[in-house]
Motif scaffolding. Structure first.
Motif, mmCIF file in Angstrom:
data_model
loop_
_atom_site.group_PDB
_atom_site.id
_atom_site.type_symbol
_atom_site.label_atom_id
_atom_site.label_comp_id
_atom_site.label_asym_id
_atom_site.label_seq_id
_atom_site.Cartn_x
_atom_site.Cartn_y
_atom_site.Cartn_z
ATOM 1 N N GLY A 75 19.374 -11.113 -4.390
ATOM 2 C CA GLY A 75 19.191 -12.428 -5.006
ATOM 3 C C GLY A 75 19.805 -13.526 -4.160
ATOM 4 N N ALA A 76 20.944 -13.233 -3.533
ATOM 5 C CA ALA A 76 21.573 -14.202 -2.628
ATOM 6 C C ALA A 76 20.663 -14.476 -1.438
ATOM 7 N N ALA A 77 19.977 -13.435 -0.960
ATOM 8 C CA ALA A 77 19.029 -13.620 0.149
ATOM 9 C C ALA A 77 17.892 -14.550 -0.259
ATOM 10 N N VAL A 78 17.389 -14.354 -1.481
ATOM 11 C CA VAL A 78 16.326 -15.233 -1.995
ATOM 12 C C VAL A 78 16.854 -16.660 -2.142
ATOM 13 N N GLY A 79 18.088 -16.782 -2.647
ATOM 14 C CA GLY A 79 18.689 -18.102 -2.811
ATOM 15 C C GLY A 79 18.848 -18.836 -1.484
ATOM 16 N N CYS A 80 19.262 -18.111 -0.443
ATOM 17 C CA CYS A 80 19.378 -18.710 0.900
ATOM 18 C C CYS A 80 18.017 -19.221 1.371
ATOM 19 N N SER A 81 16.984 -18.430 1.106
ATOM 20 C CA SER A 81 15.625 -18.837 1.494
ATOM 21 C C SER A 81 15.194 -20.101 0.761
ATOM 22 N N ALA A 82 15.562 -20.193 -0.524
ATOM 23 C CA ALA A 82 15.190 -21.358 -1.328
ATOM 24 C C ALA A 82 15.850 -22.635 -0.808
ATOM 25 N N ILE A 83 17.022 -22.486 -0.194
ATOM 26 C CA ILE A 83 17.726 -23.644 0.355
ATOM 27 C C ILE A 83 17.228 -23.958 1.771
ATOM 28 N N ILE A 84 17.054 -22.911 2.592
ATOM 29 C CA ILE A 84 16.679 -23.111 3.994
ATOM 30 C C ILE A 84 15.204 -23.467 4.142
ATOM 31 N N GLY A 85 14.329 -22.770 3.376
ATOM 32 C CA GLY A 85 12.884 -22.876 3.567
ATOM 33 C C GLY A 85 12.319 -24.283 3.510
ATOM 34 N N PRO A 86 12.493 -25.016 2.385
ATOM 35 C CA PRO A 86 11.925 -26.361 2.308
ATOM 36 C C PRO A 86 12.459 -27.302 3.386
ATOM 37 N N ALA A 87 13.759 -27.214 3.669
ATOM 38 C CA ALA A 87 14.347 -28.072 4.702
ATOM 39 C C ALA A 87 13.767 -27.741 6.076
ATOM 40 N N PHE A 88 13.636 -26.432 6.362
ATOM 41 C CA PHE A 88 13.058 -25.999 7.637
ATOM 42 C C PHE A 88 11.635 -26.539 7.794
ATOM 43 N N GLY A 89 10.808 -26.349 6.756
ATOM 44 C CA GLY A 89 9.419 -26.814 6.816
ATOM 45 C C GLY A 89 9.320 -28.312 7.032
ATOM 46 N N ALA A 90 10.129 -29.074 6.290
ATOM 47 C CA ALA A 90 10.076 -30.534 6.378
ATOM 48 C C ALA A 90 10.569 -31.037 7.732
ATOM 49 N N VAL A 91 11.671 -30.470 8.228
ATOM 50 C CA VAL A 91 12.267 -30.937 9.492
ATOM 51 C C VAL A 91 11.361 -30.618 10.680
ATOM 52 N N ILE A 92 10.869 -29.388 10.760
ATOM 53 C CA ILE A 92 10.011 -29.001 11.895
ATOM 54 C C ILE A 92 8.704 -29.797 11.871
ATOM 55 N N ALA A 93 8.121 -29.960 10.675
ATOM 56 C CA ALA A 93 6.855 -30.696 10.568
ATOM 57 C C ALA A 93 7.015 -32.159 10.966
ATOM 58 N N SER A 94 8.126 -32.779 10.580
ATOM 59 C CA SER A 94 8.320 -34.205 10.873
ATOM 60 C C SER A 94 8.701 -34.449 12.331
ATOM 61 N N ASN A 95 9.425 -33.506 12.949
ATOM 62 C CA ASN A 95 9.881 -33.703 14.328
ATOM 63 C C ASN A 95 8.910 -33.146 15.374
ATOM 64 N N TYR A 96 8.109 -32.165 14.982
ATOM 65 C CA TYR A 96 7.152 -31.577 15.920
ATOM 66 C C TYR A 96 5.754 -31.671 15.317
ATOM 67 N N SER A 97 5.327 -30.616 14.633
ATOM 68 C CA SER A 97 4.056 -30.654 13.904
ATOM 69 C C SER A 97 4.056 -29.531 12.886
ATOM 70 N N ILE A 98 3.158 -29.634 11.933
ATOM 71 C CA ILE A 98 3.070 -28.601 10.894
ATOM 72 C C ILE A 98 2.713 -27.250 11.513
ATOM 73 N N ASN A 99 1.889 -27.269 12.543
ATOM 74 C CA ASN A 99 1.493 -26.010 13.185
ATOM 75 C C ASN A 99 2.702 -25.229 13.695
ATOM 76 N N TRP A 100 3.727 -25.948 14.163
ATOM 77 C CA TRP A 100 4.926 -25.267 14.668
ATOM 78 C C TRP A 100 5.658 -24.519 13.565
ATOM 79 N N VAL A 101 5.585 -25.008 12.327
ATOM 80 C CA VAL A 101 6.194 -24.294 11.190
ATOM 81 C C VAL A 101 5.559 -22.914 11.070
ATOM 82 N N PHE A 102 4.218 -22.891 11.092
ATOM 83 C CA PHE A 102 3.494 -21.630 10.949
ATOM 84 C C PHE A 102 3.743 -20.701 12.135
ATOM 85 N N LEU A 103 3.783 -21.265 13.338
ATOM 86 C CA LEU A 103 3.948 -20.438 14.529
ATOM 87 C C LEU A 103 5.348 -19.822 14.610
ATOM 88 N N ILE A 104 6.377 -20.582 14.232
ATOM 89 C CA ILE A 104 7.749 -20.052 14.258
ATOM 90 C C ILE A 104 7.904 -18.933 13.235
#
Length: 385
Positions: free
Chosen positions: A129-158
């Motif tokens: 459950g802690a692993a899922v919780g970490c994902s819930a915190i990291i995931g949205p921030a990761f998607g938003a930051v990579i998409a805004s600084n590079y491109s959405i495609n880089w989110v999928f590729l990483i």
């Protein structure tokens, strides 16, 4: 090995959570209609349910490792195709197969986690459950930051690269389990319907649906509440992170011993009750400080509920039925998310009423389960006399 499987759980859920802030804007770039954008976004959850159920049968027939490695490899390959989608139909096809193959991952991973001593299932599910919780915190921030600084495609590729790397590591390092036993028993393996008739498994499925109905309601209504109260939109993310951090602390601190000290169905009911109370309080919240308090309370309830419902599955299944049980379980997870956000969206209710509807569902489920468990306990006592 256990660190690898928890890493895979984090990767699988980051794949899901990283899509939250980027998929709608990505779908709009294809000049899709609002209805088609909604269909594209929802297609993942729909096909994910199918993948969960198919994975359950495949796990019990061939073993969790084979399903996990295949799911990671196929999901990694399909993620690359997002970069080549050119029309709305291309995108919705990729979304369907992304959800389908992604549906293999979580049932297989949790089947691997559930191996071993039964009296330690609660603690193991708390760590997961802690692993899922970490994902819930990291995931949205990761998607938003990579998409805004590079491109959405880089989110999928990483994420694709992470999935394929995880597949290689899982293939090399994860044990296969007792494949001989699985193959011998596969012809006698139970179907889905008998699993639904098992009272403890049915309780777990109801708990999963109720939890994710509340989660879907929270994801849909909390931003509306923050906007209506004229707070900065950034607080929507911070509030959601607050409940995740609270849950992670309970999962990882020595207090996680409670998950094996008390009966799993009792801690499940306590978690549902606390989440229901948090939603009721949140419906009338008008200050930011009180909203943070409500989210801490929600996090405590989530921390009690999530490991308990997983541990119920692990404790009331055998090796020949565990795959299907977890597959069905995570299908109810996906169904709850879709039902929570979709139903409240169709009703067009205010955030106040929406939170109360979600709370009512939880509390009614708690009452029904409490009456059933009490009656079941009385019958067991009489049979022993």
């Amino acid at each position: 090995m256990k660190f690898l499987i928890y890493f895979i759980v984090i990767a699988a859920f980051i794949d899901t959570f990283s899509q939250l802030p980027i998929m709608s804007p990505f779908a709009k770039t294809f000049d899709s209609s609002p209805a088609f954008v909604g269909l594209i976004v929802g297609m993942y959850s729909f096909s994910n349910m199918i993948g969960n159920i198919l994975a359950g049968y495949w796990i019990d027939k061939s073993g969790a490792k084979k399903v996990l490695v295949s799911g990671l490899s196929l999901t990694g390959m399909i993620l690359v195709l997002y970069a080549f989608a050119e029309t709305p139909m291309h995108l919705i096809t990729v979304r369907f197969f992304h959800g389908l193959f992604g549906g293999f991952l979580v049932p297989a991973a949790f089947t691997v986690i559930a191996r071993g001593k039964s009296h330690k299932q609660g603690k193991k599910m708390a760590v997961s459950g802690a692993a899922v919780g970490c994902s819930a915190i990291i995931g949205p921030a990761f998607g938003a930051v990579i998409a805004s600084n590079y491109s959405i495609n880089w989110v999928f590729l990483i994420i694709a690269a992470t999935m394929i790397t995880s597949a290689i590591l899982a293939f090399v390092f994860l044990p296969s389990g007792n494949l001989k036993k699985v193959k011998e028993e596969s012809s006698h393996s139970e179907k889905m319907l008998p699993l639904l008739k098992n009272p403890m498994l049915a309780a777990s499925y109801l708990g999963a649906f109720s939890l994710m109905f509340a989660q879907g309601a929270l994801a849909y209504l909390l931003p509306l509440q923050v906007e209506a109260l004229q707070f900065d939109s950034i607080f929507s993310g911070i509030l959601l992170s607050t409940f995740g951090i609270t849950a992670i602390l309970i999962f990882l601190l020595p207090i996680n011993k409670i998950f094996d000290k008390y009966k799993h169905h009792n801690s499940m009911l306590a978690g549902m009750l606390i989440i229901g109370m948090a939603l009721i309080l949140l419906s009338s919240a008008s200050s930011l400080a009180f909203m943070f308090l409500c989210m801490v309370l929600y996090g405590i309830g989530f921390a009690l509920l999530f490991p308990s419902i997983n541990a119920l599955i692990a404790s009331h299944t055998t090796e020949k039925t565990r795959g299907k049980a977890f597959g069905l379980f995570y299908a109810f997870f996906s169904l709850g998310v879709v039902a929570g956000s979709t139903l409240l969206g169709l009703l067009g209710v205010t955030f106040n009423i929406g939170f109360l509807i979600a709370a009512a569902l939880l509390l009614l489920t708690v009452c029904g389960m409490f009456i059933y468990f009490k009656k079941r306990s009385s019958q067991l006592l009489k049979s022993q006399e």
